[in-house]
Design an enzyme around this catalytic site. Structure first.
Site, PDB file in Angstrom:
ATOM      1  N   HIS A 141       0.843  -1.208   0.000  1.00  0.00           N
ATOM      2  CA  HIS A 141       0.000   0.000   0.000  1.00  0.00           C
ATOM      3  C   HIS A 141       0.884   1.266   0.000  1.00  0.00           C
ATOM      4  O   HIS A 141       0.874   2.036   0.954  1.00  0.00           O
ATOM      5  CB  HIS A 141      -0.884  -0.056   1.255  1.00  0.00           C
ATOM      6  CG  HIS A 141      -2.038   0.887   1.267  1.00  0.00           C
ATOM      7  ND1 HIS A 141      -1.912   2.251   1.248  1.00  0.00           N
ATOM      8  CD2 HIS A 141      -3.382   0.661   1.325  1.00  0.00           C
ATOM      9  CE1 HIS A 141      -3.106   2.817   1.298  1.00  0.00           C
ATOM     10  NE2 HIS A 141      -4.015   1.888   1.335  1.00  0.00           N
ATOM     11  N   GLU A 162      -0.735   1.304  -5.443  1.00  0.00           N
ATOM     12  CA  GLU A 162      -0.545   0.087  -4.662  1.00  0.00           C
ATOM     13  C   GLU A 162      -0.448  -1.154  -5.551  1.00  0.00           C
ATOM     14  O   GLU A 162      -1.409  -1.518  -6.220  1.00  0.00           O
ATOM     15  CB  GLU A 162      -1.700  -0.047  -3.686  1.00  0.00           C
ATOM     16  CG  GLU A 162      -1.904   1.197  -2.817  1.00  0.00           C
ATOM     17  CD  GLU A 162      -3.253   1.259  -2.152  1.00  0.00           C
ATOM     18  OE1 GLU A 162      -3.844   0.188  -1.878  1.00  0.00           O
ATOM     19  OE2 GLU A 162      -3.734   2.379  -1.898  1.00  0.00           O
TER      20      GLU A 162
HETATM   21  O1  TA6 Z   1      -6.175   1.538  -0.664  1.00  0.00           O
HETATM   22  C1  TA6 Z   1      -7.155   2.543  -0.541  1.00  0.00           C
HETATM   23  C2  TA6 Z   1      -7.929   2.340   0.762  1.00  0.00           C
HETATM   24  O2  TA6 Z   1      -8.644   1.120   0.726  1.00  0.00           O
HETATM   25  C3  TA6 Z   1      -8.840   3.548   0.967  1.00  0.00           C
HETATM   26  O3  TA6 Z   1     -10.192   3.250   0.699  1.00  0.00           O
HETATM   27  C4  TA6 Z   1      -8.578   3.930   2.432  1.00  0.00           C
HETATM   28  O4  TA6 Z   1      -9.401   3.181   3.309  1.00  0.00           O
HETATM   29  C5  TA6 Z   1      -7.110   3.553   2.539  1.00  0.00           C
HETATM   30  O5  TA6 Z   1      -7.027   2.282   1.886  1.00  0.00           O
HETATM   31  C6  TA6 Z   1      -6.507   3.625   3.928  1.00  0.00           C
HETATM   32  O6  TA6 Z   1      -7.002   2.626   4.724  1.00  0.00           O
HETATM   33  P1  TA6 Z   1      -6.448   2.547   6.259  1.00  0.00           P
HETATM   34  O7  TA6 Z   1      -7.034   1.286   6.807  1.00  0.00           O
HETATM   35  O8  TA6 Z   1      -4.937   2.504   6.180  1.00  0.00           O
HETATM   36  O9  TA6 Z   1      -6.913   3.820   6.934  1.00  0.00           O
END
Ligand code: TA6
Length: 282
Positions: A154, A254
């Protein structure tokens, strides 16, 4: 040079320094939260109000989303899985030359993980720090039956101004728009003027993030989906450990196996999600 270090609150991390770059990787989550090439600005965005404590994922760097990406149907289970808030074991390092350092981390099933996800596994992350950044996330199925994972590296990239960057390499690719839940097709490069949360599919080539005075190349392996996310104004206000204006200087691209790109791993078999990231100053 690879050393153990701790923040003032005892939060443990591995520090890497060679002629190419410096890096920091937390033992919690095997979370790379700093990578900076010599004579460049940091590659990765890191919130200046991030948590650095057990059980809370660092906001920024490269969180490891595993063994599921996104929300679990059981809402009592953590979004993006448990790997990023688990304590990993530092397995070892190698430094074949002055400009290259590799560090490896391991996570295996435990009573705690088996309660959340009833599978026996070995998960290894190898990070190679040189004038490029390489991550290899290897899942091995230690069970006597197959299991399915979704996962993502991520990656939060640091950008000068989100309204002035573009992402190329996804033209004509189908994507799920997580904001509308509609399937769309990408037309040309991606630009940013509002919240973007998309899961691109059938991704099979190099992605380029173009910023003011640098280009970042991302090449994935054993991954055919890529998530592109910027929370913009309103979503940022709801995010933990992010200042209200943080969206202006970050962009997530990601490398993943998400949604239709889920991976089925047979007993005693492995799968490695890889990403090689290069950053060139113009
Ligand atoms: O990868 C994008 C995502 O799924 C967004 O929708 C947002 O939720 C982000 O990840 C961050 O998630 P987190 O659990 O790290 O706050």
């Amino acid at each position: 040079m690879v050393t153990f270090d701790k923040l003032s609150n005892g939060f443990e991390y591995i520090a890497v320094q060679n002629t190419s770059a410096t890096a920091k990787i937390a033992l919690q989550g095997a979370h790379l939260f700093h990578y900076c090439k010599t004579n460049q600005e940091p590659l990765l965005w890191l919130s200046d109000i991030s948590y650095y404590e057990q059980g809370k994922a660092i906001r920024g760097g490269i969180p490891i989303c595993w063994p599921w990406f996104g929300f679990h149907k059981d809402k009592t289970l953590p979004q993006h899985g448990f790997a990023r808030t688990s304590m990993w074991e530092f397995v070892g390092s190698s430094e074949p030359d002055a400009k290259t350092s590799s560090v490896s981390f391991r996570l295996q099933h435990s009573d705690e993980t088996l309660k959340m996800w009833n599978h026996r596994f070995d998960l290894e992350l190898k990070i190679t720090i040189s004038d490029s950044l390489k991550l290899e996330l290897k899942t091995t199925n230690l069970d006597d039956k197959e299991f399915t994972i979704t996962q993502a590296l991520h990656t939060y990239f640091a950008v000068s101004d989100i309204s002035k960057v573009s992402v190329s390499g996804l033209d004509k690719k189908p994507y799920l728009d997580a904001l509308t839940l509609k399937q769309e097709i990408q037309n040309g490069d991606i630009f940013f003027s509002s919240e973007v949360d998309r899961v691109y599919q059938e991704v099979d080539g190099e992605l380029i993030l173009r910023d003011k005075n640098r280009e970042i190349s991302i090449m994935n392996s054993c991954s055919y989906s890529v998530v592109v996310w910027n929370p913009w104004v309103e979503k940022t206000k709801k995010m933990s450990a992010m200042r209200e204006d943080a969206y202006k200087n970050m962009l997530c691209i990601e490398s993943s196996n998400a949604y239709d790109d889920a991976v089925v791993i047979k007993s005693d078999c492995s799968h490695t999600l890889g990403a090689i990231i290069n950053c060139h100053k113009e």
